[in-house]
Design a protein around this motif. Structure first.
Motif, PDB file in Angstrom:
ATOM      1  N   VAL A   1      -1.376  -2.371  -4.319  1.00  0.00           N
ATOM      2  CA  VAL A   1      -1.056  -3.238  -5.450  1.00  0.00           C
ATOM      3  C   VAL A   1      -0.835  -4.654  -4.939  1.00  0.00           C
ATOM      4  O   VAL A   1      -0.029  -4.873  -4.034  1.00  0.00           O
ATOM      5  CB  VAL A   1       0.216  -2.764  -6.197  1.00  0.00           C
ATOM      6  CG1 VAL A   1       0.525  -3.681  -7.367  1.00  0.00           C
ATOM      7  CG2 VAL A   1       0.082  -1.334  -6.649  1.00  0.00           C
ATOM      8  N   GLY A   2      -1.557  -5.589  -5.526  1.00  0.00           N
ATOM      9  CA  GLY A   2      -1.364  -7.001  -5.230  1.00  0.00           C
ATOM     10  C   GLY A   2      -0.808  -7.693  -6.457  1.00  0.00           C
ATOM     11  O   GLY A   2      -1.256  -7.447  -7.571  1.00  0.00           O
ATOM     12  N   VAL A   3       0.207  -8.520  -6.257  1.00  0.00           N
ATOM     13  CA  VAL A   3       0.845  -9.237  -7.364  1.00  0.00           C
ATOM     14  C   VAL A   3       0.953 -10.709  -6.986  1.00  0.00           C
ATOM     15  O   VAL A   3       1.331 -11.041  -5.863  1.00  0.00           O
ATOM     16  CB  VAL A   3       2.249  -8.675  -7.658  1.00  0.00           C
ATOM     17  CG1 VAL A   3       2.923  -9.453  -8.774  1.00  0.00           C
ATOM     18  CG2 VAL A   3       2.191  -7.203  -8.009  1.00  0.00           C
TER      19      VAL A   3
ATOM     20  N   ARG B   1       0.857  -1.197   0.000  1.00  0.00           N
ATOM     21  CA  ARG B   1       0.000   0.000   0.000  1.00  0.00           C
ATOM     22  C   ARG B   1       0.880   1.228   0.000  1.00  0.00           C
ATOM     23  O   ARG B   1       1.837   1.312   0.777  1.00  0.00           O
ATOM     24  CB  ARG B   1      -0.863   0.050   1.262  1.00  0.00           C
ATOM     25  CG  ARG B   1      -1.969  -0.910   1.255  1.00  0.00           C
ATOM     26  CD  ARG B   1      -2.822  -0.887   2.495  1.00  0.00           C
ATOM     27  NE  ARG B   1      -2.478   0.052   3.529  1.00  0.00           N
ATOM     28  CZ  ARG B   1      -3.357   0.668   4.293  1.00  0.00           C
ATOM     29  NH1 ARG B   1      -4.629   0.467   4.131  1.00  0.00           N
ATOM     30  NH2 ARG B   1      -2.970   1.481   5.241  1.00  0.00           N
ATOM     31  N   PHE B   2       0.557   2.182  -0.850  1.00  0.00           N
ATOM     32  CA  PHE B   2       1.261   3.459  -0.848  1.00  0.00           C
ATOM     33  C   PHE B   2       0.430   4.433  -0.031  1.00  0.00           C
ATOM     34  O   PHE B   2      -0.699   4.754  -0.380  1.00  0.00           O
ATOM     35  CB  PHE B   2       1.471   3.996  -2.257  1.00  0.00           C
ATOM     36  CG  PHE B   2       2.066   5.371  -2.274  1.00  0.00           C
ATOM     37  CD1 PHE B   2       3.355   5.584  -1.819  1.00  0.00           C
ATOM     38  CD2 PHE B   2       1.321   6.450  -2.717  1.00  0.00           C
ATOM     39  CE1 PHE B   2       3.897   6.855  -1.807  1.00  0.00           C
ATOM     40  CE2 PHE B   2       1.856   7.720  -2.713  1.00  0.00           C
ATOM     41  CZ  PHE B   2       3.147   7.927  -2.259  1.00  0.00           C
ATOM     42  N   ILE B   3       0.996   4.871   1.085  1.00  0.00           N
ATOM     43  CA  ILE B   3       0.340   5.826   1.973  1.00  0.00           C
ATOM     44  C   ILE B   3       1.227   7.070   1.997  1.00  0.00           C
ATOM     45  O   ILE B   3       2.376   7.005   2.443  1.00  0.00           O
ATOM     46  CB  ILE B   3       0.188   5.243   3.386  1.00  0.00           C
ATOM     47  CG1 ILE B   3      -0.599   3.935   3.331  1.00  0.00           C
ATOM     48  CG2 ILE B   3      -0.494   6.244   4.309  1.00  0.00           C
ATOM     49  CD1 ILE B   3      -0.588   3.170   4.626  1.00  0.00           C
ATOM     50  N   PRO B   4       0.755   8.211   1.484  1.00  0.00           N
ATOM     51  CA  PRO B   4       1.615   9.387   1.363  1.00  0.00           C
ATOM     52  C   PRO B   4       2.098   9.955   2.692  1.00  0.00           C
ATOM     53  O   PRO B   4       3.201  10.471   2.774  1.00  0.00           O
ATOM     54  CB  PRO B   4       0.758  10.392   0.612  1.00  0.00           C
ATOM     55  CG  PRO B   4      -0.642   9.958   0.830  1.00  0.00           C
ATOM     56  CD  PRO B   4      -0.597   8.463   1.007  1.00  0.00           C
ATOM     57  N   ARG B   5       1.283   9.867   3.732  1.00  0.00           N
ATOM     58  CA  ARG B   5       1.688  10.386   5.036  1.00  0.00           C
ATOM     59  C   ARG B   5       1.378   9.344   6.096  1.00  0.00           C
ATOM     60  O   ARG B   5       0.297   8.756   6.108  1.00  0.00           O
ATOM     61  CB  ARG B   5       0.938  11.680   5.362  1.00  0.00           C
ATOM     62  CG  ARG B   5       1.214  12.773   4.377  1.00  0.00           C
ATOM     63  CD  ARG B   5       0.604  14.082   4.778  1.00  0.00           C
ATOM     64  NE  ARG B   5      -0.725  13.942   5.370  1.00  0.00           N
ATOM     65  CZ  ARG B   5      -1.540  14.961   5.556  1.00  0.00           C
ATOM     66  NH1 ARG B   5      -1.185  16.170   5.200  1.00  0.00           N
ATOM     67  NH2 ARG B   5      -2.715  14.781   6.102  1.00  0.00           N
ATOM     68  N   THR B   6       2.303   9.138   7.008  1.00  0.00           N
ATOM     69  CA  THR B   6       2.098   8.118   8.038  1.00  0.00           C
ATOM     70  C   THR B   6       1.003   8.514   9.024  1.00  0.00           C
ATOM     71  O   THR B   6       0.468   7.663   9.720  1.00  0.00           O
ATOM     72  CB  THR B   6       3.402   7.846   8.807  1.00  0.00           C
ATOM     73  OG1 THR B   6       3.875   9.072   9.365  1.00  0.00           O
ATOM     74  CG2 THR B   6       4.446   7.234   7.905  1.00  0.00           C
TER      75      THR B   6
ATOM     76  N   VAL C   1      -1.844  -8.933 -11.621  1.00  0.00           N
ATOM     77  CA  VAL C   1      -1.564  -7.667 -10.957  1.00  0.00           C
ATOM     78  C   VAL C   1      -2.910  -6.960 -10.756  1.00  0.00           C
ATOM     79  O   VAL C   1      -3.683  -6.826 -11.702  1.00  0.00           O
ATOM     80  CB  VAL C   1      -0.615  -6.786 -11.796  1.00  0.00           C
ATOM     81  CG1 VAL C   1      -0.368  -5.450 -11.105  1.00  0.00           C
ATOM     82  CG2 VAL C   1       0.707  -7.513 -12.061  1.00  0.00           C
ATOM     83  N   VAL C   2      -3.173  -6.543  -9.523  1.00  0.00           N
ATOM     84  CA  VAL C   2      -4.446  -5.912  -9.191  1.00  0.00           C
ATOM     85  C   VAL C   2      -4.185  -4.617  -8.426  1.00  0.00           C
ATOM     86  O   VAL C   2      -3.343  -4.581  -7.529  1.00  0.00           O
ATOM     87  CB  VAL C   2      -5.318  -6.853  -8.339  1.00  0.00           C
ATOM     88  CG1 VAL C   2      -6.630  -6.198  -7.971  1.00  0.00           C
ATOM     89  CG2 VAL C   2      -5.560  -8.162  -9.056  1.00  0.00           C
ATOM     90  N   LEU C   3      -4.905  -3.559  -8.818  1.00  0.00           N
ATOM     91  CA  LEU C   3      -4.818  -2.274  -8.128  1.00  0.00           C
ATOM     92  C   LEU C   3      -6.068  -2.067  -7.286  1.00  0.00           C
ATOM     93  O   LEU C   3      -7.178  -2.360  -7.718  1.00  0.00           O
ATOM     94  CB  LEU C   3      -4.719  -1.124  -9.136  1.00  0.00           C
ATOM     95  CG  LEU C   3      -3.544  -1.149 -10.101  1.00  0.00           C
ATOM     96  CD1 LEU C   3      -3.647   0.030 -11.062  1.00  0.00           C
ATOM     97  CD2 LEU C   3      -2.231  -1.104  -9.350  1.00  0.00           C
TER      98      LEU C   3
END
Length: 100
Positions: free
Chosen positions: A51-53, A37-42, A68-70
């Motif tokens: 993203v799952g691969v 998971r891309f989280i811009p701020r903690t 690949v799944v978003l």
């Protein structure tokens, strides 16, 4: 399952319907999954994208199958067939991944 989730908090199930069981086939040898998971701020636990691969490699390390799944970018998860196709047929080493 692809057709059950229709939007955040919504499903295609009718009143009184529910999922009783899942059948998951046995995984092929040399298969693995990863999720990031891309989280811009903690301070915020809201993902910009997830993203799952899932990949399967042959004995020499060449990818023979991939998915690949978003998530968090649309009302439902998005299967990215072009990204999976870019992995299939390649040896997944640093040089190959840099070329993608």
């Amino acid at each position: 399952m692809d057709s059950i989730c229709t939007a955040p908090g919504r499903t295609s199930l009718g009143p009184g319907e529910f999922v009783v069981e899942f059948h998951l086939p046995k995984r092929p040898p040399r298969s693995a999954d990863a999720y990031l998971r891309f989280i811009p701020r903690t301070e915020m636990d809201i993902a910009v994208v997830g993203v799952g691969v899932s990949v399967t490699l042959d004995a020499s390390g060449v990818c023979t199958d991939a998915r690949v799944v978003l998530g968090a970018v649309a009302p439902t998860a998005i299967l990215v067939a072009d990204a999976a196709a870019a992995l299939i047929g390649r040896k997944l080493d640093e040089a190959a991944l840099d070329a993608l």
